[in-house]
Design an enzyme around this catalytic site. Structure first.
Site, mmCIF file in Angstrom:
data_model
loop_
_atom_site.group_PDB
_atom_site.id
_atom_site.type_symbol
_atom_site.label_atom_id
_atom_site.label_comp_id
_atom_site.label_asym_id
_atom_site.label_seq_id
_atom_site.Cartn_x
_atom_site.Cartn_y
_atom_site.Cartn_z
ATOM 1 N N CYS A 175 106.816 78.879 98.446
ATOM 2 C CA CYS A 175 106.132 79.674 97.451
ATOM 3 C C CYS A 175 104.549 78.240 97.472
ATOM 4 O O CYS A 175 103.779 78.777 96.702
ATOM 5 C CB CYS A 175 106.732 79.396 96.400
ATOM 6 S SG CYS A 175 108.635 79.929 95.701
ATOM 7 N N HIS A 179 100.794 79.385 96.337
ATOM 8 C CA HIS A 179 100.375 78.642 94.583
ATOM 9 C C HIS A 179 100.911 77.217 94.159
ATOM 10 O O HIS A 179 100.962 77.142 92.925
ATOM 11 C CB HIS A 179 101.723 79.390 94.221
ATOM 12 C CG HIS A 179 101.591 81.327 94.274
ATOM 13 N ND1 HIS A 179 100.488 81.975 93.682
ATOM 14 C CD2 HIS A 179 102.323 81.881 94.737
ATOM 15 C CE1 HIS A 179 100.321 83.536 93.946
ATOM 16 N NE2 HIS A 179 101.189 82.980 94.674
ATOM 17 N N ARG A 223 109.267 91.036 92.073
ATOM 18 C CA ARG A 223 108.219 90.308 92.819
ATOM 19 C C ARG A 223 108.266 89.229 93.496
ATOM 20 O O ARG A 223 107.739 89.077 94.617
ATOM 21 C CB ARG A 223 107.137 89.782 91.295
ATOM 22 C CG ARG A 223 106.105 88.595 91.583
ATOM 23 C CD ARG A 223 105.173 89.428 92.352
ATOM 24 N NE ARG A 223 105.030 89.156 94.122
ATOM 25 C CZ ARG A 223 104.205 89.454 94.921
ATOM 26 N NH1 ARG A 223 102.885 90.768 94.230
ATOM 27 N NH2 ARG A 223 104.573 89.336 95.795
ATOM 28 N N CYS A 227 108.033 88.133 97.453
ATOM 29 C CA CYS A 227 107.952 86.877 98.435
ATOM 30 C C CYS A 227 108.369 86.503 99.554
ATOM 31 O O CYS A 227 107.768 85.661 100.163
ATOM 32 C CB CYS A 227 107.511 86.161 96.910
ATOM 33 S SG CYS A 227 106.379 85.973 95.532
#
Length: 266
Positions: A175, A179, A223, A227
């Site tokens: 992740c 981000h 969401r 991902c």
């Protein structure tokens, strides 16, 4: 030497032009979202969600108005910005969607396992996303303040942090690859840094959101599962502990950020 100086000046000019192009693209997307925000299509899901919350449904012919989202039975306002959190009755840390599953099962008689196995955007899955739109809208403008008093909440934060930074899969992604720092983007899409404010505010605090590219409202569970798809990981599953732990980590990092959900995303 003159040729070298000219080449250097050209390189600087190209870099400047590239930076301006990126800024212009980001500004253009921001303006596009601002135009759509006046009459956000998510309002349609909000209206549907409010009706579902109050309607008698399921094998028990009951509404969800006695569902406790953490602020007491039936209290909706302010609940969203304190989720995920620990619930005594289920002895689990739950996010909004997993909590709704529990309420739909215990109060309305639906089978939570069947709903969790339903593809996104269909059947009761679609109804949950409408409920999520309504409930999150009731806390729009309020600031995130996830509880961390219970040991299970603190544990889920640590698990979520590890999941967020875990690298794996065929592309060795995490992740955090997208981000974990400021200034990253995919194509024309700026990527918020979800480890610090205010990036977590424009990221975590904006979901659920209406996605223009699909013409649908997506909850956080959809969401996060998407991902994983982009990381080429197997789906962790709807309302899984992994997705809830990620929600705890991002939500705690978003403390003090005002909720804009349901927002608009590309």
């Amino acid at each position: 030497m003159k040729a070298l100086r000219m080449a250097a000046l050209a390189a600087v000019a190209l870099a400047s032009a590239g930076a301006q192009a990126q800024t212009s693209a980001a500004d253009g997307i921001a303006q596009y979202r601002a135009l759509l925000a006046d009459g956000n299509p998510a309002e349609l899901w909000e209206a549907k969600g409010e009706a579902l919350w109050k309607s008698r449904r399921g094998p028990k012919n009951a509404s969800l108005e006695a569902c406790d989202l953490g602020k007491g039975p039936g209290v909706v306002k302010g609940a969203f910005v304190e989720l995920p959190r620990y619930f005594v009755d289920t002895q689990r840390v739950q996010d909004l969607e997993s909590r709704l599953l529990s309420c739909m099962e215990t109060q309305q008689g639906f089978k939570a396992s069947e709903i969790a196995a339903t593809p996104f955007g269909r059947g009761e899955q679609a109804n949950i996303e409408a409920l999520v739109a309504y409930i999150s809208a009731e806390s729009r403008g309020l600031k995130f303040n996830l509880p961390q008093a219970h040991a299970a909440e603190r544990q889920m934060y640590e698990v979520g942090k590890r999941v967020f930074f875990f690298r794996g899969g065929p592309y060795d992604f995490a992740c955090a690859s997208c981000h974990g720092e400021a200034g990253k983007r995919i194509r024309l899409q700026d990527l918020p840094n979800l480890t610090v404010n205010p990036g977590d505010g424009v990221g975590f605090a904006a979901w659920p959101a209406y996605r223009v590219s699909s013409g649908e409202l997506w909850g956080m569970q959809r969401r996060l599962n998407d991902c994983y798809r982009q990381q080429r990981f197997p789906y962790p599953g709807y309302a899984s502990d992994a997705t809830i732990a990620l929600g705890v980590y991002m939500g705690v990092q978003a403390k003090g950020a005002a909720s804009t959900a349901p927002a608009i995303k590309r």
